[in-house]
Motif scaffolding. Structure first.
Motif, mmCIF file in Angstrom:
data_model
loop_
_atom_site.group_PDB
_atom_site.id
_atom_site.type_symbol
_atom_site.label_atom_id
_atom_site.label_comp_id
_atom_site.label_asym_id
_atom_site.label_seq_id
_atom_site.Cartn_x
_atom_site.Cartn_y
_atom_site.Cartn_z
ATOM 1 N N TRP A 18 0.806 -1.221 0.000
ATOM 2 C CA TRP A 18 0.000 0.000 0.000
ATOM 3 C C TRP A 18 0.840 1.273 0.000
ATOM 4 N N LEU A 21 2.034 1.974 -3.426
ATOM 5 C CA LEU A 21 0.936 2.414 -4.267
ATOM 6 C C LEU A 21 0.599 3.878 -3.992
ATOM 7 N N GLU A 22 0.606 4.265 -2.732
ATOM 8 C CA GLU A 22 0.360 5.664 -2.390
ATOM 9 C C GLU A 22 1.428 6.569 -2.996
ATOM 10 N N ARG A 23 2.696 6.156 -2.921
ATOM 11 C CA ARG A 23 3.797 6.956 -3.457
ATOM 12 C C ARG A 23 3.590 7.179 -4.956
ATOM 13 N N TYR A 24 3.162 6.149 -5.655
ATOM 14 C CA TYR A 24 2.907 6.269 -7.091
ATOM 15 C C TYR A 24 1.842 7.318 -7.375
ATOM 16 N N THR A 25 0.804 7.362 -6.572
ATOM 17 C CA THR A 25 -0.278 8.311 -6.830
ATOM 18 C C THR A 25 0.114 9.754 -6.496
ATOM 19 N N LEU A 26 1.159 9.929 -5.688
ATOM 20 C CA LEU A 26 1.582 11.274 -5.293
ATOM 21 C C LEU A 26 2.595 11.897 -6.251
ATOM 22 N N ASP A 27 3.270 11.072 -7.044
ATOM 23 C CA ASP A 27 4.315 11.573 -7.940
ATOM 24 C C ASP A 27 4.024 11.110 -9.367
ATOM 25 N N GLY A 28 3.606 12.023 -10.199
ATOM 26 C CA GLY A 28 3.237 11.695 -11.573
ATOM 27 C C GLY A 28 4.397 11.248 -12.448
ATOM 28 N N ILE A 32 4.046 3.132 -13.176
ATOM 29 C CA ILE A 32 3.326 2.139 -12.391
ATOM 30 C C ILE A 32 3.891 0.735 -12.601
#
Length: 109
Positions: A18, A21-28, A32
């Motif tokens: 998790w 996954l959160e880190r991915y959503t915060l940095d464009g 993925i």
């Protein structure tokens, strides 16, 4: 939900990942998946039987260094032949600035 079922294992895996996954959503800028890296090493995986016959460990090490240089040049959208030839030309000169031969620096020239 039983933790030993396939669905339970999948949910537990998701929960364990998790934070990533959160880190991915915060940095464009983050990808993925690792498809780019997988595509880069695919030729080496296909040809790995050829490298079983490296005569020496130093020969295998030299091959690994060369392949790394080539793949890094490709990743920086350089013409590999021109990049390698340019590096060899610069390395034949005294007092070459190695930093300027790095693919991401070379691309600026």
């Amino acid at each position: 939900m039983l933790p030993k079922t396939k669905l339970g294992e999948a949910i537990q895996y998701c929960l364990n990942q998790w934070q990533k996954l959160e880190r991915y959503t915060l940095d464009g800028q983050l990808s993925i998946d690792n498809n780019r890296a997988e595509r880069a090493i695919k030729p080496f995986v296909i040809g790995r039987k050829n490298w079983l016959f490296s005569q020496t460990a130093s020969g295998a090490n030299a091959s690994a260094i060369l392949y790394s240089i080539i793949e890094t040049a490709k990743a920086n959208d350089l013409n590999v032949f021109e990049y390698v030839m340019g590096c060899l030309e610069q390395l034949s000169k005294p007092e070459t600035d190695i930093e300027q031969l790095l693919p991401w620096q070379f691309a600026k020239d």
